[in-house]
Design a protein around this motif. Structure first.
Motif, PDB file in Angstrom:
ATOM      1  N   GLY A 177     -11.954  -5.029  -6.177  1.00  0.00           N
ATOM      2  CA  GLY A 177     -10.913  -4.031  -6.331  1.00  0.00           C
ATOM      3  C   GLY A 177     -11.281  -2.754  -5.608  1.00  0.00           C
ATOM      4  N   GLY A 178     -10.272  -2.014  -5.200  1.00  0.00           N
ATOM      5  CA  GLY A 178     -10.516  -0.749  -4.528  1.00  0.00           C
ATOM      6  C   GLY A 178      -9.328   0.174  -4.656  1.00  0.00           C
ATOM      7  N   TYR A 179      -9.605   1.472  -4.785  1.00  0.00           N
ATOM      8  CA  TYR A 179      -8.550   2.481  -4.895  1.00  0.00           C
ATOM      9  C   TYR A 179      -8.869   3.604  -3.927  1.00  0.00           C
ATOM     10  CZ  TYR A 179      -5.616   6.211  -6.776  1.00  0.00           C
ATOM     11  OH  TYR A 179      -4.714   7.234  -6.918  1.00  0.00           O
ATOM     12  N   THR A 180      -7.867   4.037  -3.150  1.00  0.00           N
ATOM     13  CA  THR A 180      -8.056   5.085  -2.155  1.00  0.00           C
ATOM     14  C   THR A 180      -6.915   6.080  -2.225  1.00  0.00           C
ATOM     15  OG1 THR A 180      -9.188   3.555  -0.652  1.00  0.00           O
ATOM     16  CG2 THR A 180      -8.349   5.589   0.296  1.00  0.00           C
ATOM     17  N   LYS A 181      -7.252   7.367  -2.199  1.00  0.00           N
ATOM     18  CA  LYS A 181      -6.276   8.439  -2.063  1.00  0.00           C
ATOM     19  C   LYS A 181      -6.473   9.079  -0.699  1.00  0.00           C
ATOM     20  CE  LYS A 181      -5.619  11.232  -5.528  1.00  0.00           C
ATOM     21  NZ  LYS A 181      -5.856  12.178  -6.651  1.00  0.00           N
ATOM     22  N   THR A 182      -5.371   9.363   0.000  1.00  0.00           N
ATOM     23  CA  THR A 182      -5.452   9.983   1.317  1.00  0.00           C
ATOM     24  C   THR A 182      -4.769  11.349   1.285  1.00  0.00           C
ATOM     25  OG1 THR A 182      -3.418   8.892   2.068  1.00  0.00           O
ATOM     26  CG2 THR A 182      -5.501   7.754   2.473  1.00  0.00           C
ATOM     27  N   PHE A 183      -5.236  12.241   2.190  1.00  0.00           N
ATOM     28  CA  PHE A 183      -4.762  13.620   2.216  1.00  0.00           C
ATOM     29  C   PHE A 183      -4.472  14.032   3.654  1.00  0.00           C
ATOM     30  CE2 PHE A 183      -7.573  12.956  -1.344  1.00  0.00           C
ATOM     31  CZ  PHE A 183      -6.914  13.541  -2.410  1.00  0.00           C
ATOM     32  N   ASP A 184      -3.472  14.899   3.827  1.00  0.00           N
ATOM     33  CA  ASP A 184      -3.119  15.387   5.150  1.00  0.00           C
ATOM     34  C   ASP A 184      -4.029  16.554   5.543  1.00  0.00           C
ATOM     35  OD1 ASP A 184      -2.208  17.684   3.854  1.00  0.00           O
ATOM     36  OD2 ASP A 184      -0.098  17.113   3.968  1.00  0.00           O
ATOM     37  N   PRO A 185      -3.881  17.116   6.751  1.00  0.00           N
ATOM     38  CA  PRO A 185      -4.764  18.222   7.160  1.00  0.00           C
ATOM     39  C   PRO A 185      -4.681  19.455   6.266  1.00  0.00           C
ATOM     40  CG  PRO A 185      -3.712  17.248   9.072  1.00  0.00           C
ATOM     41  CD  PRO A 185      -3.063  16.631   7.869  1.00  0.00           C
ATOM     42  N   GLN A 186      -3.591  19.626   5.510  1.00  0.00           N
ATOM     43  CA  GLN A 186      -3.475  20.745   4.568  1.00  0.00           C
ATOM     44  C   GLN A 186      -4.015  20.394   3.185  1.00  0.00           C
ATOM     45  OE1 GLN A 186      -0.673  19.860   6.667  1.00  0.00           O
ATOM     46  NE2 GLN A 186      -1.631  21.376   8.035  1.00  0.00           N
ATOM     47  N   ASN A 187      -4.681  19.224   3.088  1.00  0.00           N
ATOM     48  CA  ASN A 187      -5.293  18.736   1.850  1.00  0.00           C
ATOM     49  C   ASN A 187      -4.250  18.413   0.772  1.00  0.00           C
ATOM     50  OD1 ASN A 187      -7.739  17.912   0.692  1.00  0.00           O
ATOM     51  ND2 ASN A 187      -7.843  19.739  -0.578  1.00  0.00           N
ATOM     52  N   GLU A 188      -3.034  18.074   1.198  1.00  0.00           N
ATOM     53  CA  GLU A 188      -2.011  17.599   0.276  1.00  0.00           C
ATOM     54  C   GLU A 188      -2.039  16.073   0.270  1.00  0.00           C
ATOM     55  OE1 GLU A 188       0.037  19.343  -1.662  1.00  0.00           O
ATOM     56  OE2 GLU A 188      -0.705  21.305  -0.960  1.00  0.00           O
ATOM     57  N   GLN A 189      -1.972  15.485  -0.919  1.00  0.00           N
ATOM     58  CA  GLN A 189      -2.018  14.031  -1.000  1.00  0.00           C
ATOM     59  C   GLN A 189      -0.804  13.418  -0.304  1.00  0.00           C
ATOM     60  OE1 GLN A 189      -2.356  12.388  -4.936  1.00  0.00           O
ATOM     61  NE2 GLN A 189      -2.149  10.276  -4.236  1.00  0.00           N
ATOM     62  N   ASP A 190      -1.057  12.461   0.615  1.00  0.00           N
ATOM     63  CA  ASP A 190       0.045  11.802   1.314  1.00  0.00           C
ATOM     64  C   ASP A 190       0.076  10.293   1.082  1.00  0.00           C
ATOM     65  OD1 ASP A 190      -2.061  10.899   2.828  1.00  0.00           O
ATOM     66  OD2 ASP A 190      -1.528  11.994   4.643  1.00  0.00           O
ATOM     67  N   GLY A 191      -0.870   9.748   0.302  1.00  0.00           N
ATOM     68  CA  GLY A 191      -0.835   8.319   0.032  1.00  0.00           C
ATOM     69  C   GLY A 191      -1.833   7.903  -1.024  1.00  0.00           C
ATOM     70  N   GLN A 192      -1.571   6.764  -1.630  1.00  0.00           N
ATOM     71  CA  GLN A 192      -2.525   6.135  -2.539  1.00  0.00           C
ATOM     72  C   GLN A 192      -2.387   4.633  -2.399  1.00  0.00           C
ATOM     73  OE1 GLN A 192      -1.568   7.663  -6.430  1.00  0.00           O
ATOM     74  NE2 GLN A 192       0.138   6.256  -6.730  1.00  0.00           N
ATOM     75  N   PHE A 193      -3.528   3.952  -2.399  1.00  0.00           N
ATOM     76  CA  PHE A 193      -3.557   2.524  -2.102  1.00  0.00           C
ATOM     77  C   PHE A 193      -4.535   1.841  -3.052  1.00  0.00           C
ATOM     78  CE2 PHE A 193      -2.760   5.062   1.639  1.00  0.00           C
ATOM     79  CZ  PHE A 193      -1.574   4.524   2.116  1.00  0.00           C
TER      80      PHE A 193
END
Length: 214
Positions: free
Chosen positions: A106-122
């Protein structure tokens, strides 16, 4: 210390630390610093991973696994910018009785844009279970789910599911009969469409092999 190589204008370097503890338990730390050239130009980034491994099954344990946390820079090809990510992974296996072994990843990832705003979760979860009827006959079940949500101009959800069954029989040394079944389904949800557990594809395979001793 590893890496240190340079390719044109890009570089990559890093360090690894492994601590081996009693009964084959271990702790691993990994760090990398790099530069990359992608669609919008050059960027520099960092990546780290910390992992802990328990005693393996061969030590007599019924359950064993590896737990990791990670984070750092990554390039978002959908949006064409360099962002950051953080997450964790789990790899485990268990011995149930004498003839059933199961693994889970299992794996969980959160991604952030250059302004450090969350733009995805997987999130990804998969498992394999093997039931040995005899040393020559086994049944294997594989299940997998991939769950993705992005937050760009609007929220979008896309999930994938996979179910696989494999029956294998070695009817003589080196000769096998395989019967396999695979089915895929998906979810899709955004302001324009909503579909749940929709059928994607289905496959049934029969394979027979015979070993000729020449």
């Amino acid at each position: 210390i590893t890496g240190g190589g340079r390719n044109t204008d890009n570089f990559r370097g890093g360090a690894d630390l492994t601590v081996n503890m009693i009964n084959e338990m271990s702790f691993i730390a990994d760090y990398k610093h790099f530069s990359e050239t992608e669609l919008t130009g050059d960027y520099q980034g960092n990546f780290y991973e910390l992992s802990y491994a328990t005693r393996p099954l061969k030590m007599g344990k019924r359950i064993a696994g590896i737990f990791s946390v990670n984070g750092g820079s990554y390039y978002n090809f959908d949006r064409k910018y360099a962002g950051s990510q953080s997450g964790f992974t789990i790899d485990g296996e268990g011995q149930i009785g004498n003839n059933l072994r199961s693994t889970i990843q299992g794996g969980y990832t959160k991604t952030f844009d250059p302004q450090n705003e969350q733009d995805g979760q997987f999130f990804k979860l998969s498992s394999n279970s093997t039931l040995m009827f005899t040393k020559d006959l086994f049944l294997r079940l594989h299940m997998q789910g991939k769950f993705g949500t992005t937050f760009y101009e609007q929220k979008r959800v896309y999930n994938n599911y996979l179910l696989s069954l494999l029956l294998s029989w070695e009817y003589k040394p080196g000769s096998y009969i395989y019967l396999a079944y695979n089915e895929g389904r998906f979810d899709e949800d955004d302001p324009d469409i909503s579909r749940r557990f929709e059928f994607n594809d289905r496959t049934l395979i029969l394979k027979i092999s015979y070993f000729f001793n020449i």
